[in-house]
Structure formats: structure tokens, C-alpha cells
Design an enzyme around this catalytic site. Structure first.
Site, PDB file in Angstrom:
ATOM      1  N   PRO A  16       0.800  -1.226   0.000  1.00  5.70           N
ATOM      2  CG  PRO A  16      -0.166  -1.149   2.109  1.00  5.70           C
ATOM      3  CD  PRO A  16       0.508  -2.079   1.157  1.00  5.70           C
ATOM      4  CG  ASN A  17      -0.289   4.374   1.197  1.00  5.44           C
ATOM      5  OD1 ASN A  17      -1.235   4.896   0.620  1.00  5.44           O
ATOM      6  ND2 ASN A  17      -0.387   3.875   2.416  1.00  5.44           N
ATOM      7  NE  ARG A  24       0.883  14.086  -2.316  1.00  5.26           N
ATOM      8  CZ  ARG A  24      -0.374  13.668  -2.272  1.00  5.26           C
ATOM      9  NH1 ARG A  24      -0.753  12.886  -1.300  1.00  5.26           N
ATOM     10  NH2 ARG A  24      -1.236  14.057  -3.176  1.00  5.26           N
ATOM     11  CE1 TYR A  29       8.926   5.209   2.950  1.00  8.48           C
ATOM     12  CE2 TYR A  29       7.391   7.043   2.867  1.00  8.48           C
ATOM     13  CZ  TYR A  29       7.857   5.908   3.481  1.00  8.48           C
ATOM     14  OH  TYR A  29       7.265   5.455   4.628  1.00  8.48           O
ATOM     15  CG  ASN A  80       8.456  -2.059   0.362  1.00  9.97           C
ATOM     16  OD1 ASN A  80       7.842  -2.178   1.424  1.00  9.97           O
ATOM     17  ND2 ASN A  80       9.084  -0.948   0.024  1.00  9.97           N
ATOM     18  CB  ALA A  83       1.589   0.279   6.288  1.00  6.43           C
ATOM     19  CD  GLU A 104      10.662  -7.599   5.682  1.00  9.09           C
ATOM     20  OE1 GLU A 104      11.067  -8.660   6.224  1.00  9.09           O
ATOM     21  OE2 GLU A 104      10.130  -6.681   6.331  1.00  9.09           O
ATOM     22  CG  HIS A 106      11.166  -2.439   4.623  1.00  8.53           C
ATOM     23  ND1 HIS A 106       9.807  -2.313   4.475  1.00  8.53           N
ATOM     24  CD2 HIS A 106      11.391  -3.628   5.213  1.00  8.53           C
ATOM     25  CE1 HIS A 106       9.223  -3.396   4.972  1.00  8.53           C
ATOM     26  NE2 HIS A 106      10.159  -4.208   5.421  1.00  8.53           N
ATOM     27  NE  ARG A 113      10.297   5.939   8.518  1.00 14.41           N
ATOM     28  CZ  ARG A 113       9.340   5.849   7.602  1.00 14.41           C
ATOM     29  NH1 ARG A 113       9.396   4.887   6.683  1.00 14.41           N
ATOM     30  NH2 ARG A 113       8.347   6.702   7.597  1.00 14.41           N
TER      31      ARG A 113
HETATM   32  O1  CA2 Z   1      10.496   1.907   3.850  1.00 13.04           O
HETATM   33  C1  CA2 Z   1       9.650   1.250   3.226  1.00 13.04           C
HETATM   34  O2  CA2 Z   1       9.830   0.803   2.105  1.00 13.04           O
HETATM   35  C2  CA2 Z   1       8.270   1.010   3.865  1.00 13.04           C
HETATM   36  O3  CA2 Z   1       7.865  -0.319   3.542  1.00 13.04           O
HETATM   37  C3  CA2 Z   1       7.330   2.023   3.242  1.00 13.04           C
HETATM   38  C4  CA2 Z   1       5.951   2.006   3.854  1.00 13.04           C
HETATM   39  C5  CA2 Z   1       6.020   2.102   5.373  1.00 13.04           C
HETATM   40  O4  CA2 Z   1       4.725   1.967   5.921  1.00 13.04           O
HETATM   41  C6  CA2 Z   1       6.924   1.032   5.959  1.00 13.04           C
HETATM   42  O5  CA2 Z   1       6.988   1.211   7.350  1.00 13.04           O
HETATM   43  C7  CA2 Z   1       8.315   1.145   5.378  1.00 13.04           C
HETATM   44  C8  CA2 Z   1       5.126   3.193   3.359  1.00 13.04           C
HETATM   45  C9  CA2 Z   1       5.061   3.337   1.881  1.00 13.04           C
HETATM   46  C10 CA2 Z   1       4.451   4.652   1.578  1.00 13.04           C
HETATM   47  O6  CA2 Z   1       5.066   5.163   0.420  1.00 13.04           O
HETATM   48  C11 CA2 Z   1       4.853   6.472   0.134  1.00 13.04           C
HETATM   49  C12 CA2 Z   1       5.608   6.983  -0.879  1.00 13.04           C
HETATM   50  C13 CA2 Z   1       5.465   8.303  -1.230  1.00 13.04           C
HETATM   51  C14 CA2 Z   1       4.547   9.091  -0.589  1.00 13.04           C
HETATM   52  C15 CA2 Z   1       3.785   8.582   0.435  1.00 13.04           C
HETATM   53  C16 CA2 Z   1       3.926   7.253   0.793  1.00 13.04           C
END
Ligand code: CA2
Length: 150
Positions: A16-17, A24, A29, A80, A83, A104, A106, A113
Site C-alpha cells: 500500500p501507498n 510525496r 522515500y 516490500n 505498512a 523483504e 524497505h 524510524r
Molecule cells: O520503507 C519502506 O519501504 C516502507 O515499507 C514504506 C511504507 C512504510 O509503511 C513502511 O513502514 C516502510 C510506506 C510506503 C508509503 O510510500 C509512500 C511513498 C510516497 C509518498 C507517500 C507514501
């Protein structure tokens, strides 16, 4: 009866996301888009003689179904889980159920974090975990699976 040959295909899953990558929170990221990440994974795999099926979804059940489908025609999984890393026993069980090697990934170092990101339901069943290397982590994951499956 002889066993069918192992497919030279990997599944690359983004949760997700991650479709928002590059749009963003560039400080956390980076500026690379999901399309760029998928191209990077496909190119890295191709240089090693592998195909990749890329899947991104914001829905847990869709990810579970994609993982199940990998049993038919993939030899390993790069994931990946976003969340869902920190919440989803269903994704962990799906990965365990298909029995393929999992790496896996990230983008961020989840251990540096918030506390709630420190625990991963996936790490315990993964052959390797890459966190904090940004998009290069996906290339490391492909390299590792290709070596493992050689
Ligand atoms: O660090 C990572 O790759 C995560 O898997 C990213 C997840 C986060 O919930 C994990 O704790 C760590 C979130 C992905 C959200 O990606 C976005 C990218 C751009 C803008 C907003 C969100």
C-alpha cells in the site's frame, strides 16, 4: 515422471501507498517513481537471465492472491509489503504457504524510524531483508535471489 523445470521468473510485490513513490515525502522515500522501481527490477533481473512479474496493490487480499499465484510460475519473491509489514499475518501466511524464497525490501531503514515500524511479520520467514538502501535495495534483492536460485 520428471519434475517440471523451475520457472526463471520472480514476483516483485509492492504494498500500500507505494504507488505514490516519487510524488510525496521525497526526504523519506526518494524521488524515484514506482514505474522506475519496476523498470529497475526488470532490468536487473534481465541481466541475470530472469523475468519479473510486478504487482502493486493497496489491498491486502489482492496481495495475498498475487502471492498465491506465484506458486504456479515463479521461483522467488521480492516484496516490500509497505505498512502491511507491521500488521499482516495474512501476507506472512501466504508467503509461508507458497514456500518460495522471499527477500523483504524497505526503502527506508525501518529500525531507525518510529517504534511501530521496528517489527516485521515478514522478516522471520524471509531469506534476507534489505532496509534503508532506497531503490537499490530492490536490485540487491534480485541479485540475492538469482544467486540463491542458480
Ligand atoms: O520503507 C519502506 O519501504 C516502507 O515499507 C514504506 C511504507 C512504510 O509503511 C513502511 O513502514 C516502510 C510506506 C510506503 C508509503 O510510500 C509512500 C511513498 C510516497 C509518498 C507517500 C507514501
Amino acid at each position: 515422471m520428471s519434475a517440471s523445470p523451475k520457472p526463471r521468473r520472480l514476483l516483485a510485490v509492492n504494498g500500500p501507498n507505494l504507488n505514490l513513490l516519487g510524488t510525496r515525502e521525497p526526504d523519506v522515500y526518494g524521488t524515484t517513481t514506482l514505474a522506475d522501481v519496476e523498470a529497475l527490477v526488470e532490468e536487473r533481473a534481465a541481466t541475470l537471465g530472469w523475468e519479473v512479474r510486478c504487482v502493486q496493490s493497496n489491498h491486502e487480499g489482492v496481495l495475498v492472491d498475487a502471492i498465491h499465484a506465484a506458486r504456479e510460475d515463479c521461483a522467488g519473491i521480492v516484496i516490500n509489503p509497505g505498512a502491511f509489514t507491521h500488521t499482516s499475518i495474512a501476507i506472512r501466511d501466504a508467503l509461508t504457504g507458497v514456500g518460495l524464497p522471499v527477500v523483504e525490501v524497505h526503502l527506508s531503514n525501518i529500525h531507525a524510524r518510529e517504534e511501530f515500524r521496528h517489527h516485521s511479520y515478514v522478516s522471520g520467514i524471509a531469506v534476507a531483508v534489505v532496509a534503508g538502501a532506497g531503490v537499490h535495495g530492490y536490485a540487491f534483492a534480485v541479485d540475492h535471489l538469482a544467486r540463491l536460485l542458480a
